[in-house]
Design a protein around this motif. Structure first.
Motif, mmCIF file in Angstrom:
data_model
loop_
_atom_site.group_PDB
_atom_site.id
_atom_site.type_symbol
_atom_site.label_atom_id
_atom_site.label_comp_id
_atom_site.label_asym_id
_atom_site.label_seq_id
_atom_site.Cartn_x
_atom_site.Cartn_y
_atom_site.Cartn_z
ATOM 1 N N ASN A 183 -21.031 1.535 18.328
ATOM 2 C CA ASN A 183 -20.512 2.507 17.358
ATOM 3 C C ASN A 183 -19.008 2.598 17.581
ATOM 4 O OD1 ASN A 183 -23.074 3.202 16.372
ATOM 5 N ND2 ASN A 183 -23.381 4.587 18.086
ATOM 6 N N ILE A 184 -18.285 2.695 16.492
ATOM 7 C CA ILE A 184 -16.833 2.798 16.570
ATOM 8 C C ILE A 184 -16.354 3.698 15.433
ATOM 9 C CG2 ILE A 184 -16.520 0.665 15.259
ATOM 10 C CD1 ILE A 184 -13.919 0.197 16.852
ATOM 11 N N ALA A 185 -15.346 4.497 15.732
ATOM 12 C CA ALA A 185 -14.717 5.327 14.699
ATOM 13 C C ALA A 185 -13.544 4.539 14.124
ATOM 14 C CB ALA A 185 -14.240 6.641 15.292
ATOM 15 N N LEU A 186 -13.505 4.420 12.806
ATOM 16 C CA LEU A 186 -12.422 3.716 12.121
ATOM 17 C C LEU A 186 -11.751 4.657 11.137
ATOM 18 C CD1 LEU A 186 -14.066 0.324 11.065
ATOM 19 C CD2 LEU A 186 -12.597 0.742 13.031
ATOM 20 N N THR A 187 -10.501 4.395 10.847
ATOM 21 C CA THR A 187 -9.802 5.124 9.797
ATOM 22 C C THR A 187 -9.259 4.105 8.796
ATOM 23 O OG1 THR A 187 -9.194 6.870 11.352
ATOM 24 C CG2 THR A 187 -7.976 6.780 9.272
ATOM 25 N N PRO A 188 -9.966 3.901 7.687
ATOM 26 C CA PRO A 188 -9.469 2.974 6.659
ATOM 27 C C PRO A 188 -8.122 3.452 6.120
ATOM 28 C CG PRO A 188 -11.771 3.522 6.283
ATOM 29 C CD PRO A 188 -11.272 4.452 7.344
ATOM 30 N N GLU A 189 -7.275 2.500 5.803
ATOM 31 C CA GLU A 189 -5.952 2.811 5.267
ATOM 32 C C GLU A 189 -5.790 2.144 3.915
ATOM 33 O OE1 GLU A 189 -2.932 1.763 8.069
ATOM 34 O OE2 GLU A 189 -3.729 3.088 9.618
ATOM 35 N N MET A 190 -5.012 2.770 3.059
ATOM 36 C CA MET A 190 -4.760 2.219 1.736
ATOM 37 C C MET A 190 -3.992 0.906 1.858
ATOM 38 S SD MET A 190 -6.331 4.264 -0.206
ATOM 39 C CE MET A 190 -5.826 3.912 -1.864
ATOM 40 N N VAL A 191 -4.362 -0.054 1.005
ATOM 41 C CA VAL A 191 -3.725 -1.364 0.974
ATOM 42 C C VAL A 191 -2.875 -1.445 -0.294
ATOM 43 C CG1 VAL A 191 -4.171 -3.843 0.824
ATOM 44 C CG2 VAL A 191 -5.628 -2.398 2.241
ATOM 45 N N TYR A 192 -1.680 -1.991 -0.178
ATOM 46 C CA TYR A 192 -0.754 -2.121 -1.297
ATOM 47 C C TYR A 192 -0.511 -3.609 -1.548
ATOM 48 C CZ TYR A 192 -0.085 2.826 -0.539
ATOM 49 O OH TYR A 192 -0.309 4.174 -0.405
ATOM 50 N N PRO A 193 -1.364 -4.256 -2.375
ATOM 51 C CA PRO A 193 -1.268 -5.703 -2.541
ATOM 52 C C PRO A 193 0.045 -6.186 -3.152
ATOM 53 C CG PRO A 193 -2.791 -4.781 -4.145
ATOM 54 C CD PRO A 193 -2.410 -3.677 -3.205
ATOM 55 N N ASN A 194 0.746 -5.333 -3.882
ATOM 56 C CA ASN A 194 2.039 -5.693 -4.474
ATOM 57 C C ASN A 194 3.212 -5.098 -3.716
ATOM 58 O OD1 ASN A 194 1.589 -7.271 -6.993
ATOM 59 N ND2 ASN A 194 0.242 -5.552 -7.428
ATOM 60 N N GLY A 195 2.942 -4.497 -2.575
ATOM 61 C CA GLY A 195 4.003 -3.876 -1.798
ATOM 62 C C GLY A 195 4.016 -2.369 -1.964
ATOM 63 N N PRO A 196 4.787 -1.677 -1.138
ATOM 64 C CA PRO A 196 4.770 -0.210 -1.104
ATOM 65 C C PRO A 196 5.337 0.457 -2.354
ATOM 66 C CG PRO A 196 6.498 -1.053 0.312
ATOM 67 C CD PRO A 196 5.708 -2.240 -0.159
ATOM 68 N N ASP A 197 6.043 -0.281 -3.210
ATOM 69 C CA ASP A 197 6.600 0.319 -4.422
ATOM 70 C C ASP A 197 5.629 0.289 -5.603
ATOM 71 O OD1 ASP A 197 8.992 0.912 -3.153
ATOM 72 O OD2 ASP A 197 9.854 -1.042 -3.621
ATOM 73 N N CYS A 198 4.431 -0.259 -5.379
ATOM 74 C CA CYS A 198 3.418 -0.356 -6.427
ATOM 75 C C CYS A 198 2.198 0.467 -6.029
ATOM 76 C CB CYS A 198 3.021 -1.817 -6.640
ATOM 77 S SG CYS A 198 4.351 -2.810 -7.362
ATOM 78 N N PRO A 199 1.312 0.759 -6.985
ATOM 79 C CA PRO A 199 0.130 1.568 -6.676
ATOM 80 C C PRO A 199 -0.776 0.921 -5.622
ATOM 81 C CG PRO A 199 0.437 1.388 -9.044
ATOM 82 C CD PRO A 199 1.406 0.442 -8.408
ATOM 83 N N ALA A 200 -1.497 1.761 -4.892
ATOM 84 C CA ALA A 200 -2.441 1.288 -3.875
ATOM 85 C C ALA A 200 -3.632 0.622 -4.542
ATOM 86 C CB ALA A 200 -2.907 2.455 -3.011
ATOM 87 N N GLY A 201 -4.208 -0.347 -3.838
ATOM 88 C CA GLY A 201 -5.382 -1.032 -4.360
ATOM 89 C C GLY A 201 -6.675 -0.426 -3.872
ATOM 90 N N GLY A 202 -6.675 0.210 -2.726
ATOM 91 C CA GLY A 202 -7.873 0.815 -2.163
ATOM 92 C C GLY A 202 -7.830 0.746 -0.650
ATOM 93 N N PRO A 203 -8.751 1.459 0.018
ATOM 94 C CA PRO A 203 -8.740 1.491 1.481
ATOM 95 C C PRO A 203 -9.485 0.311 2.119
ATOM 96 C CG PRO A 203 -10.314 3.085 0.656
ATOM 97 C CD PRO A 203 -9.660 2.465 -0.536
ATOM 98 N N GLN A 204 -8.987 -0.113 3.267
ATOM 99 C CA GLN A 204 -9.624 -1.141 4.088
ATOM 100 C C GLN A 204 -9.500 -0.759 5.545
ATOM 101 O OE1 GLN A 204 -7.816 -4.970 3.403
ATOM 102 N NE2 GLN A 204 -8.832 -5.254 1.438
ATOM 103 N N ALA A 205 -10.448 -1.257 6.339
ATOM 104 C CA ALA A 205 -10.390 -1.126 7.794
ATOM 105 C C ALA A 205 -10.802 -2.468 8.362
ATOM 106 C CB ALA A 205 -11.317 -0.018 8.283
#
Length: 178
Positions: free
Chosen positions: A143-165
């Motif tokens: 068992n492991i605790a994870l914190t998914p983070e938002m992914v920005y496939p076009n870079g930080p100046d564009c909208p997030a694509g969704g969370p990944q861990a």
């Protein structure tokens, strides 16, 4: 019997539609390719897989399962593991933008996979990872605790694509969050 003249109906806009429908078609076609982030940056409509990636260095692992829980409910998505590879050698013809490069890859003893979880939140989740050998015996059951983070496939100046861990499993069975 006389042949009937069947014609395909033709769209003929009338009134204000005659002037505006070409603009609507242009806007629709343009919207499919890029999104303006509001600050002059053009962002593509690239998708992002939402879920948990698993990288395994343990050479005896052949399959696995994953369960991810948050807010009182759990999901058990498919986790298929595939052989991993790494870049073994690269060569470039020069350093200018018009030059070309190539890379040769070679297999490793590891495996990798991705568990798709469309509803995964960008907040702490509890994960149970089970990895099995050829005979079905458990090599890793953790068992492991994870914190998914938002992914920005076009870079930080564009909208997030969704969370990944991500989870990495060492050759000794140790687990770390990526």
């Amino acid at each position: 019997m006389a042949a009937r003249n069947l014609t395909t109906p033709v769209f003929r806009p009338r009134g204000m539609w005659r002037r505006t429908w070409p603009l609507g078609v242009l806007l629709l076609a343009t919207a499919c390719g890029t999104v303006n982030a509001g600050n002059g940056v053009e962002c593509t409509a690239i998708g992002t897989r939402v879920g948990v990636s698993v990288d395994v260095e343990h050479p005896e692992v052949v399959s696995g399962t994953i369960e991810v829980c948050w807010d009182g409910s759990c999901a058990t998505p498919a986790l298929e593991l595939y052989p991993s590879s790494r870049v073994a050698e690269t060569t470039c013809t020069g350093t200018s933008p018009d030059d070309s490069c190539s890379a040769r890859s070679e297999p490793t003893e590891g495996k990798h996979g991705f568990a798709d979880l469309p509803g995964l939140p960008a907040k702490p989740v509890d994960v149970t990872l089970r990895l099995l050998d050829q005979s079905g015996s458990s090599l890793v059951d953790r068992n492991i605790a994870l914190t998914p983070e938002m992914v920005y496939p076009n870079g930080p100046d564009c909208p997030a694509g969704g969370p990944q861990a991500g989870i990495s499993v060492g050759a000794d069975g140790s687990i770390t969050e990526r």
